[in-house]
Motif scaffolding. Structure first.
Motif, PDB file in Angstrom:
ATOM      1  N   TYR A   1     -34.095  13.126 -19.755  1.00 57.05           N
ATOM      2  CA  TYR A   1     -33.937  13.014 -18.308  1.00 57.05           C
ATOM      3  C   TYR A   1     -34.837  14.025 -17.597  1.00 57.05           C
ATOM      4  O   TYR A   1     -35.547  13.674 -16.629  1.00 57.05           O
ATOM      5  N   ASP A   2     -34.836  15.267 -18.078  1.00 56.55           N
ATOM      6  CA  ASP A   2     -35.695  16.296 -17.482  1.00 56.55           C
ATOM      7  C   ASP A   2     -37.163  15.883 -17.551  1.00 56.55           C
ATOM      8  O   ASP A   2     -37.927  16.071 -16.593  1.00 56.55           O
ATOM      9  N   ALA A   3     -37.582  15.335 -18.695  1.00 52.02           N
ATOM     10  CA  ALA A   3     -38.975  14.935 -18.861  1.00 52.02           C
ATOM     11  C   ALA A   3     -39.352  13.830 -17.889  1.00 52.02           C
ATOM     12  O   ALA A   3     -40.433  13.862 -17.284  1.00 52.02           O
ATOM     13  N   LEU A   4     -38.476  12.833 -17.728  1.00 52.06           N
ATOM     14  CA  LEU A   4     -38.791  11.723 -16.820  1.00 52.06           C
ATOM     15  C   LEU A   4     -38.830  12.184 -15.366  1.00 52.06           C
ATOM     16  O   LEU A   4     -39.662  11.726 -14.577  1.00 52.06           O
ATOM     17  N   VAL A   5     -37.930  13.111 -15.002  1.00 52.08           N
ATOM     18  CA  VAL A   5     -37.979  13.662 -13.641  1.00 52.08           C
ATOM     19  C   VAL A   5     -39.282  14.421 -13.431  1.00 52.08           C
ATOM     20  O   VAL A   5     -39.935  14.311 -12.381  1.00 52.08           O
ATOM     21  N   GLN A   6     -39.680  15.189 -14.423  1.00 51.27           N
ATOM     22  CA  GLN A   6     -40.921  15.960 -14.337  1.00 51.27           C
ATOM     23  C   GLN A   6     -42.139  15.044 -14.214  1.00 51.27           C
ATOM     24  O   GLN A   6     -43.042  15.301 -13.412  1.00 51.27           O
ATOM     25  N   LEU A   7     -42.167  13.971 -14.978  1.00 54.01           N
ATOM     26  CA  LEU A   7     -43.306  13.058 -14.932  1.00 54.01           C
ATOM     27  C   LEU A   7     -43.351  12.251 -13.637  1.00 54.01           C
ATOM     28  O   LEU A   7     -44.428  11.952 -13.128  1.00 54.01           O
ATOM     29  N   ALA A   8     -42.171  11.893 -13.110  1.00 54.72           N
ATOM     30  CA  ALA A   8     -42.075  11.188 -11.820  1.00 54.72           C
ATOM     31  C   ALA A   8     -43.002   9.978 -11.758  1.00 54.72           C
ATOM     32  O   ALA A   8     -43.745   9.785 -10.796  1.00 54.72           O
ATOM     33  N   LEU A   9     -42.942   9.140 -12.788  1.00 58.43           N
ATOM     34  CA  LEU A   9     -43.823   7.975 -12.844  1.00 58.43           C
ATOM     35  C   LEU A   9     -43.301   6.856 -11.945  1.00 58.43           C
ATOM     36  O   LEU A   9     -42.108   6.562 -11.937  1.00 58.43           O
ATOM     37  N   PRO A  10     -44.184   6.196 -11.219  1.00 61.35           N
ATOM     38  CA  PRO A  10     -43.751   5.074 -10.372  1.00 61.35           C
ATOM     39  C   PRO A  10     -43.569   3.818 -11.208  1.00 61.35           C
ATOM     40  O   PRO A  10     -44.111   3.698 -12.314  1.00 61.35           O
ATOM     41  N   PRO A  11     -42.821   2.855 -10.711  1.00 52.23           N
ATOM     42  CA  PRO A  11     -42.710   1.571 -11.413  1.00 52.23           C
ATOM     43  C   PRO A  11     -44.088   0.970 -11.657  1.00 52.23           C
ATOM     44  O   PRO A  11     -44.971   1.029 -10.790  1.00 52.23           O
ATOM     45  N   GLY A  12     -44.270   0.418 -12.845  1.00 53.35           N
ATOM     46  CA  GLY A  12     -45.557  -0.171 -13.195  1.00 53.35           C
ATOM     47  C   GLY A  12     -46.478   0.747 -13.952  1.00 53.35           C
ATOM     48  O   GLY A  12     -47.467   0.300 -14.530  1.00 53.35           O
TER      49      GLY A  12
ATOM     50  N   GLY B   1     -51.863  20.085 -20.902  1.00 56.05           N
ATOM     51  CA  GLY B   1     -50.539  19.623 -20.508  1.00 56.05           C
ATOM     52  C   GLY B   1     -49.554  20.752 -20.329  1.00 56.05           C
ATOM     53  O   GLY B   1     -49.926  21.927 -20.301  1.00 56.05           O
ATOM     54  N   GLN B   2     -48.289  20.394 -20.232  1.00 55.88           N
ATOM     55  CA  GLN B   2     -47.230  21.367 -19.981  1.00 55.88           C
ATOM     56  C   GLN B   2     -46.025  21.081 -20.873  1.00 55.88           C
ATOM     57  O   GLN B   2     -45.810  19.941 -21.302  1.00 55.88           O
ATOM     58  N   PRO B   3     -45.222  22.114 -21.143  1.00 56.92           N
ATOM     59  CA  PRO B   3     -43.944  21.861 -21.818  1.00 56.92           C
ATOM     60  C   PRO B   3     -43.007  21.087 -20.894  1.00 56.92           C
ATOM     61  O   PRO B   3     -43.152  21.128 -19.669  1.00 56.92           O
ATOM     62  N   VAL B   4     -42.053  20.380 -21.493  1.00 54.30           N
ATOM     63  CA  VAL B   4     -40.999  19.775 -20.688  1.00 54.30           C
ATOM     64  C   VAL B   4     -40.211  20.901 -20.026  1.00 54.30           C
ATOM     65  O   VAL B   4     -39.778  21.842 -20.688  1.00 54.30           O
ATOM     66  N   ALA B   5     -40.057  20.829 -18.734  1.00 59.49           N
ATOM     67  CA  ALA B   5     -39.331  21.856 -17.988  1.00 59.49           C
ATOM     68  C   ALA B   5     -37.841  21.537 -18.038  1.00 59.49           C
ATOM     69  O   ALA B   5     -37.364  20.656 -17.309  1.00 59.49           O
ATOM     70  N   ARG B   6     -37.114  22.223 -18.902  1.00 54.49           N
ATOM     71  CA  ARG B   6     -35.685  21.978 -19.010  1.00 54.49           C
ATOM     72  C   ARG B   6     -34.952  22.532 -17.802  1.00 54.49           C
ATOM     73  O   ARG B   6     -35.195  23.669 -17.374  1.00 54.49           O
ATOM     74  N   VAL B   7     -34.057  21.749 -17.255  1.00 55.32           N
ATOM     75  CA  VAL B   7     -33.202  22.166 -16.147  1.00 55.32           C
ATOM     76  C   VAL B   7     -31.772  22.099 -16.665  1.00 55.32           C
ATOM     77  O   VAL B   7     -31.128  21.053 -16.601  1.00 55.32           O
ATOM     78  N   ARG B   8     -31.317  23.192 -17.215  1.00 58.71           N
ATOM     79  CA  ARG B   8     -29.999  23.209 -17.859  1.00 58.71           C
ATOM     80  C   ARG B   8     -28.926  23.453 -16.806  1.00 58.71           C
ATOM     81  O   ARG B   8     -28.437  24.562 -16.639  1.00 58.71           O
TER      82      ARG B   8
END
Length: 301
Positions: free
Chosen positions: A135-146, A243-250
């Motif tokens: 979940y943290d990774a997907l929020v960080q990437l913030a990819l749009p549909p498509g 690139g970057q590490p996945v930013a964990r938001v615990r």
């Protein structure tokens, strides 16, 4: 209530240093919960902690209990805790040496959430590590549909959660995983590739869950690095590639968001093996050997 049964290790090294332990029941510190554990997740991080591979970021003095995530019932609350009370059903990450493979565990109130009644305790127990990382990774990437996302290591716990979350958000997913996971990935809506396969077409972002040569090999076939690369496995390697590490938001808010997705049926934690506490050694051996087909959970009596 002075002592408890736990499973952990007595010195850093191999599985021969694992054993059941008699440990004192931990006291919750300020901002912490003492949780009576009902279920605990089994993760690669557990054997890495025992092997001493996490001593830099997680220094411990054995003997300690293993287990980085739990679900159970609040027994006591530490000073300054708000929003939780004894008797609450919760899930969250554990604190230091007070691992979750035990009858009781310390859990930071900041990284805990109330367990929705629609979410089984065994499912909740595996959300703080794998699902929350995805979940943290997907929020960080913030990819749009498509957009198209390449997931390296799509067949593991984090990968399977990431694939589900990305597909649910309208993202096209290409997942690199062992052939035994290809049917599952296809059923989730991803295009599955075996390690070493050439990735064709345009990729907008990469989520790496393996690191090392697997990361470099996957990127070499793209004819140039994609604009966004994040890794949960190889911080140095991904930095060298820009690139970057996945930013964990615990945080409890993130855990609650993941739990809502499970309750709504949008995310399946893929718990495929629930074992009694007296099978802790064999459960960790399966994960350490890389043979787990889904998430493994220990039920704590």
């Amino acid at each position: 209530m002075t002592g408890m049964k736990a499973y952990g290790f007595t010195r850093y090294g191999g599985p021969e240093h694992e054993s059941y332990l008699d440990l004192p029941v931990p006291e919750p510190g300020p901002g912490e919960l003492l949780v009576r554990v009902a279920a605990a997740g089994v993760n690669p991080a557990d054997w890495k902690v025992r092997a001493g591979l996490r001593r830099t970021d997680l220094p411990l003095e054995p003997p300690v209990a293993l287990g980085r995530e739990v679900a159970g019932t609040v027994e006591r609350v530490g000073g300054g805790v708000e929003g939780f009370a004894p008797g609450d059903e919760v899930f969250g990450g554990t604190v230091g040496s007070a691992g979750g493979w035990a009858e009781f565990a310390r859990v930071p109130a900041s990284f805990a959430a109330l367990r929705p009644s629609e979410v089984a305790v065994t499912d909740a127990a595996v959300l703080p590590v794998a699902a929350a990382t995805a979940y943290d990774a997907l929020v960080q990437l913030a990819l749009p549909p498509g957009a198209t996302l390449l997931v390296i290591g799509a067949g593991g716990g984090v990968g399977l959660a990431a694939v589900q979350l990305a597909v649910a958000g309208g993202v096209e997913v290409v997942g690199i995983a062992s052939r035994g996971k290809h049917d599952l990935l296809a059923a989730m809506g991803a295009t599955a590739l075996a390690p070493g396969s050439e990735v064709r077409g345009t990729v907008d972002a990469v989520l790496d869950l393996v690191g090392g040569e697997a990361l470099r090999s996957a990127l070499s076939g793209l004819g140039g690095n994609p604009p966004v690369i994040v890794s949960a496995a190889d911080h140095a390697g991904v930095a060298a590639l820009g690139g970057q590490p996945v930013a964990r938001v615990r945080s409890g808010e993130r855990l609650a968001a993941v739990a809502r997705l499970v309750a709504e049926g949008a995310l399946d934690p893929r718990v495929t093996d629930v074992r009694p506490f007296d099978e802790a050694a064999s459960a960790l051996a399966v994960v350490e050997g890389g043979h787990a087909l889904g998430k493994i959970v220990l039920r704590i009596p």
